[in-house]
Design an enzyme around this catalytic site. Sequence first.
Site, mmCIF file in Angstrom:
data_model
loop_
_atom_site.group_PDB
_atom_site.id
_atom_site.type_symbol
_atom_site.label_atom_id
_atom_site.label_comp_id
_atom_site.label_asym_id
_atom_site.label_seq_id
_atom_site.Cartn_x
_atom_site.Cartn_y
_atom_site.Cartn_z
ATOM 1 N N ASP A 1 0.880 -1.150 0.000
ATOM 2 C CA ASP A 1 0.000 0.000 0.000
ATOM 3 C C ASP A 1 0.920 1.203 0.000
ATOM 4 O O ASP A 1 1.959 1.201 0.663
ATOM 5 C CB ASP A 1 -0.899 0.003 1.238
ATOM 6 N N HIS B 1 10.098 4.584 -4.067
ATOM 7 C CA HIS B 1 9.738 4.126 -2.726
ATOM 8 C C HIS B 1 9.416 2.632 -2.753
ATOM 9 O O HIS B 1 9.793 1.879 -1.863
ATOM 10 C CB HIS B 1 8.536 4.925 -2.218
HETATM 11 P P1 IMP Z 1 -2.941 2.189 -3.306
HETATM 12 O O1 IMP Z 1 -1.600 1.852 -2.756
HETATM 13 O O2 IMP Z 1 -3.291 1.335 -4.491
HETATM 14 O O3 IMP Z 1 -4.004 2.250 -2.267
HETATM 15 O O4 IMP Z 1 -2.913 3.619 -3.966
HETATM 16 C C1 IMP Z 1 -2.139 4.609 -3.550
HETATM 17 C C2 IMP Z 1 -2.249 5.816 -4.424
HETATM 18 O O5 IMP Z 1 -1.060 6.538 -4.150
HETATM 19 C C3 IMP Z 1 -2.261 5.587 -5.932
HETATM 20 O O6 IMP Z 1 -3.536 5.526 -6.468
HETATM 21 C C4 IMP Z 1 -1.538 6.832 -6.425
HETATM 22 O O7 IMP Z 1 -2.421 7.906 -6.485
HETATM 23 C C5 IMP Z 1 -0.546 7.090 -5.305
HETATM 24 N N1 IMP Z 1 0.735 6.436 -5.623
HETATM 25 C C6 IMP Z 1 1.235 5.280 -5.116
HETATM 26 N N2 IMP Z 1 2.423 4.990 -5.655
HETATM 27 C C7 IMP Z 1 2.666 5.980 -6.540
HETATM 28 C C8 IMP Z 1 3.746 6.227 -7.438
HETATM 29 O O8 IMP Z 1 4.714 5.460 -7.572
HETATM 30 N N3 IMP Z 1 3.645 7.342 -8.155
HETATM 31 C C9 IMP Z 1 2.603 8.210 -8.066
HETATM 32 N N4 IMP Z 1 1.569 8.018 -7.276
HETATM 33 C C10 IMP Z 1 1.601 6.910 -6.507
#
Ligand code: IMP
Length: 191
Positions: A69, A175
Amino acid sequence: MQEIVFATNNSNKIKEIEVLLSAKFHIKKLIDIGCNEELPETHHTIEENSAEKANYVYSTYKIDCFSEDSGLEIDILNGEPGVDSAHYGGTRDANSNMNLVLEKMKGKENRKANFKTVITLVLNGIQHQFTGILEGTIGTEKRGLYGFGYDPIFVLKDGRTMAELMLDEKSRISHRAIAVKQLIAFLDINH
Ligand code: IMP
């Protein structure tokens, strides 16, 4: 080759992680194990949501797996969008999310931010977490054509935005990469 399930159907995340893991592991996605459902993310921190997804897959499908996440944390916004990164602007649309951030950051001098990834591995029923943090700043406009999410407004130490890096370079410095390298080191010893 050893197999491991990555508990996601997000193709951007799979592409990034495959660059790092594919020499050692065959990565299975959720659809490969017959899981087509949206995984639960009901908590208020990135750590808890990451753990919830991996534990859900492990207990439902009885298979070793890892989940991740991630989110963008902005210092002057008290860590927002954080756990709400995916739908900060009200929908899952990356442009509305970025527009809201740019709006809230208008005129702000302190533009420090970081991306954070928390990977949860569940191996033989035991949970392990790995965290990756990438520091940068929030730009004043969108720049760059690659990546996804907030990449066009996340400025790296060298002045490029994350969306100006091609997949191969982003996959090595992100990250997510920082957390995945810890996962690989752990699996090398324990799997
Ligand atoms: P989840 O981890 O799928 O819940 O989503 C996290 C959200 O953080 C994503 O939809 C993106 O908007 C943002 N995010 C996570 N990783 C990245 C990345 O590597 N680049 C840009 N946005 C990110």
